[in-house]
Motif scaffolding. Structure first.
Motif: not given
Length: 377
Positions: A147-153, A165-173, A279-282
């Motif tokens: 959330a801090e790194a993303a350039p969008k709310f 519009r809200p950010s689209k977040v995908l959680v893998v796993g 943004v990808i957080v791994d």
């Protein structure tokens, strides 16, 4: 003499957790144990020596020499192992596959070492499961980093300047880390999807208010972990995922298999197809990463403007709560063997037998023994 349970200051770079907290010290004392602490053992987690309230506060060498049981977050280093008396017990996250020389040292010193990541995944073991408790911290912190790194709310906002519009977040796993990441992203107001190759996770993902991303590939495995996909399955999964990632703002990857390299899920080609500013957080960066471009401990920006953040040791970034959960896990495990101040190991208890890495000069965990000593003739 009461059993002496010892906690040391963690020395690994960036490690701020501690293996004993004030509430667990009280519980150990109530069970008749003496609790010995190295001076400053809990300071990095904001627990002073006075707050920890150990039976004795000693220097490092003195605490090690007295230890019947050593509790650690990170594995003990060679000097610590050498400073322990033969027959002492070590309980920690030992990562035997990463350092065979450490395992040999524990074996040769006749240390009874319990690697908490080897704990069987049973209902009875849940209160002792350090992987789950620390994964919950990692999933939470990963979303805050995203959330801090993303350039969008993350949330939808209605303003005088129009609707955001809200950010689209995908959680893998959708293990513990993934489910916590989904829950956190939802709390922040994002539009969240969860993806896992195990179809049984659909209900868990949807129960958190997220959408289950079905890519048409199932990899249901044993013990709560996913099996490895075939080449054909992986190709079909990757093509479907690549197409979907083009519309995603934030990806949090959490897929891991204990003792093995993290599965590669997000390829460089997929990243190249994502939009600028994504943004990808791994979370799996330390075990090789779920993204092909991940570098542990670094943020990599792809040529098309996608940031890939290779997180390391996220639980240490929330040291108070992470330490409290970890210390309770260790206490619940130690309690199996602690009675009236005496330590008695019941080798008929599968939680004790299967979690033990080394004992009495032998490596008891068979995969580790074969890795180090080879198959017995």
């Amino acid at each position: 003499m009461p059993v002496a349970v010892v906690v040391l200051r963690e020395t690994a770079a960036g490690e701020r957790r501690v293996a004993l907290t004030p509430d667990v010290v009280k519980k150990l004392k109530a069970r008749g144990a003496d609790v010995l602490a190295e001076a400053g053992a809990g300071e990095s987690a904001y627990f002073s020596d006075a707050a920890l309230d150990a039976t004795q506060v000693l220097d490092r060498a003195g605490a090690l020499a007295r230890a019947d049981v050593l509790l650690r977050v990170q594995p003990p280093d060679p000097d610590e192992i050498a400073g322990l008396k033969a027959g002492a017990v070590v309980i920690a996250h030992l990562q035997p596959h990463r350092d065979p020389e450490r395992v040999k040292a524990l074996r040769d010193r006749k240390i009874t070492a319990f690697a908490m990541e080897l704990l069987p995944r049973t209902t009875r073991a849940q209160a002792m499961d350090v992987l789950s408790s620390q994964a919950a911290v990692a999933g939470y912190k990963a979303v805050l980093i995203a959330a801090e790194a993303a350039p969008k709310f993350f949330p939808m906002l209605t303003t005088a300047a129009g609707t955001i519009r809200p950010s689209k977040v995908l959680v893998v796993g959708a293990g513990v880390a993934g489910l916590q990441a989904i829950a956190t992203a939802r709390r922040l107001g994002a539009q969240v999807e969860g993806f896992d190759v195990r179809p049984e996770t659909r209900e868990q993902i949807e129960s958190l208010g997220a959408k289950f991303l079905d890519l048409g590939v199932s990899a249901a495995g044993s013990g709560g972990y996913a099996r490895e996909l075939t080449a054909e399955e992986r190709e079909r999964q990757q093509q479907a995922l690549a197409d979907h990632l083009k519309g995603i703002d934030v990806v949090v990857t959490t897929a891991a298999v204990p003792g093995r390299q993290a599965p590669r899920i997000v390829s460089a080609a997929m990243v190249a197809g994502m939009k600028a500013g994504a943004v990808i957080v791994d979370i799996a960066a330390e075990s090789g990463g779920n993204c092909e471009l991940t570098e542990a401990g670094r943020t990599v920006v792809s040529p098309n403007g996608v940031s890939i953040i290779g997180t390391v040791n996220l639980p240490a970034s929330a040291p108070i709560h992470a330490s409290e959960m970890y210390a309770r896990n260790l206490y619940n495990f130690l309690e199996l063997s602690l009675n009236d101040g005496a330590l008695t190991l019941n080798w008929d208890d599968e939680l004790i037998a299967k979690t033990c890495l080394t004992h009495d000069g032998r490596i008891l965990h068979e995969p580790t023994r074969q890795l180090i000593e080879g198959a017995q003739s």
